[in-house]
Design a protein around this motif. Structure first.
Motif, PDB file in Angstrom:
ATOM      1  N   UNK A 100       0.841  -1.189   0.000  1.00 29.89           N
ATOM      2  CA  UNK A 100       0.000   0.000   0.000  1.00 29.89           C
ATOM      3  C   UNK A 100       0.879   1.242   0.000  1.00 29.89           C
ATOM      4  N   UNK A 101       0.421   2.244  -0.715  1.00 31.55           N
ATOM      5  CA  UNK A 101       1.171   3.501  -0.718  1.00 31.55           C
ATOM      6  C   UNK A 101       0.211   4.665  -0.847  1.00 31.55           C
ATOM      7  N   UNK A 102       0.613   5.798  -0.283  1.00 27.81           N
ATOM      8  CA  UNK A 102      -0.181   7.016  -0.395  1.00 27.81           C
ATOM      9  C   UNK A 102       0.605   8.022  -1.218  1.00 27.81           C
ATOM     10  N   UNK A 103      -0.063   8.717  -2.092  1.00 30.62           N
ATOM     11  CA  UNK A 103       0.611   9.691  -2.939  1.00 30.62           C
ATOM     12  C   UNK A 103      -0.419  10.689  -3.453  1.00 30.62           C
ATOM     13  N   UNK A 104       0.117  11.809  -3.906  1.00 32.21           N
ATOM     14  CA  UNK A 104      -0.715  12.837  -4.535  1.00 32.21           C
ATOM     15  C   UNK A 104      -0.331  12.884  -6.002  1.00 32.21           C
ATOM     16  N   UNK A 105      -1.274  12.540  -6.847  1.00 36.54           N
ATOM     17  CA  UNK A 105      -0.984  12.545  -8.280  1.00 36.54           C
ATOM     18  C   UNK A 105      -0.923  13.978  -8.780  1.00 36.54           C
TER      19      UNK A 105
END
Length: 392
Positions: A93-98
């Motif tokens: 799982x990863x969190x990012x802002x596209x």
């Protein structure tokens, strides 16, 4: 999740491009870019072939006998950068802002190429030489501090300076935008700061898609527009000498543009020429590496750790010295000149004006002066909070 030598690492879609010294790796989902040496690229290629870590390590030790091979450390770096999709088939799982890829997309690529092409780049150089020629031919064209004071009342001078500066800064940034669009890439304009100076800046993070030889055109685009404005304003003064208002406006344009061009040489801040130096030397994160070098003696300069690759040390050391000298000089000039000038202006112009009747022009002169201070401090506070706000 336990990593072993038999583990298989599956990475997210990455695009790799050869750069000046090393390689630029693009995360195709987020649009983020990372610089990596050849040994890392080889490791990524082997991971994409589903080769177990033990075999990858053996292969890297054989291919790069002079490198300190640390497969586990590299995997941890990839995990921190959110570039790993699966380990042994288990999703990460990863969190990012596209990042937005639509900045100024309504501007046609052909318009950008009209202003930035092989012919126009030579024209901007000619305009710069012609500007120097005009000043040598008529020394009165050289900007002076008195050009700031077109009118008797301070609020009129402030309004004129704010309007002209804002228009010319926008024009400078649109130079960058048009250059970026000439390559079919997105761009956006944001509020930022250099030390305590408020600036508008064009986000050109997507320029890493381009080869190094094409990036300088984008970095110098704003200065090229400044040069065109400088030449036109200097030339106009030859024909409007009988019109005091127009002449005053042209002198103010020349002074504002001249200061902006001089400011770009302050590469101890991230000016346009700073990025040109990074691009020419191939030493990216030059300021960050320079600050971390100085942090050995001045700990509060430390920034999140960046890597200095082989061959970059001499550039980093030289830049670190220049950075320290530039920052100290800026603070000395501010303390010795700008702050006393501000104190004098507040005590001798603004405060006495507020003691005048509300229908007095001096009262409103003070109001405009105060609004200017509030505006600048507000923008500075906004840029600081945006820069240091924890990312979600």
């Amino acid at each position: 999740m336990e990593l072993t030598y038999t583990s298989e690492i599956s990475l997210l879609p990455l695009k790799v491009r050869k750069d000046n010294r090393y390689y630029i790796v693009e995360d195709e989902v987020t649009g983020d870019f990372y610089e990596m040496p050849e040994v890392c690229i080889t490791a990524i290629e082997l991971m994409n072939k589903k080769i177990p870590l033990r075999e990858i390590e053996k292969s890297l030790i054989y291919q790069y006998p002079d490198e300190d091979i640390d497969v586990w450390g590299f995997i941890n770096q990839l995990l921190e950068l959110n570039l790993v999709r699966e380990i042994d088939g288990i999703p990460i799982q990863r969190s990012y802002v596209e990042q937005s890829k639509s900045g100024f997309s309504w501007l046609p690529q052909s318009l950008g190429r009209f202003f930035f092409n092989s012919i126009s780049s030579k024209l901007y150089v000619l305009l710069f030489v012609a500007s120097i020629g005009l000043i040598m031919f008529k020394p009165d064209l050289f900007p002076r501090y008195s050009d700031l004071f077109m009118f008797d009342l301070m609020f009129q001078n402030i309004i004129a300076l704010l309007l002209i500066s804002f228009f010319l800064v926008i024009l400078h940034e649109f130079g960058h935008v048009l250059a970026v669009r000439s390559e079919g890439l997105p761009a956006k304009i944001e509020v930022g700061n250099r030390l305590f100076l408020i600036v508008l800046e064009t986000d050109m993070s997507q320029v890493w898609k381009l080869p190094a030889e094409k990036r300088n055109k984008l970095y110098l685009a704003g200065m090229n527009f400044d040069v065109a404005v400088l030449f036109l304003a200097l030339a106009a003064q030859l024909f409007v000498s009988d019109n005091a208002i127009t002449m005053g406006l042209m002198k103010l344009v020349v002074l504002d543009t001249f200061i902006r061009l001089i400011y770009q040489t302050a590469v101890f801040m991230k000016t346009d020429l700073y990025y040109v130096i990074e691009n020419l030397t191939g030493c990216y994160n030059l300021m960050e590496n320079g600050r971390n070098f100085l942090a050995r003696w001045i700990p509060f300069l430390r920034v999140p750790e960046t890597e200095t690759f082989d061959g970059e040390e001499k550039f980093v050391r030289r830049y670190a010295g220049f950075y320290l000298a530039g920052v100290l000089l800026t603070f000395i000039i501010t303390a010795y000149y700008y702050i006393p000038q501000m104190i004098f202006a507040v005590s001798e112009i603004m405060l006495p004006g507020f003691l005048e009747p509300i229908n007095s022009i001096r009262f409103w002169d003070s109001v405009v002066f105060l609004l200017q201070i509030v505006l600048v401090l507000g923008l500075l506070l906004y840029s600081w909070t945006k820069k240091y706000r924890p990312s979600s």
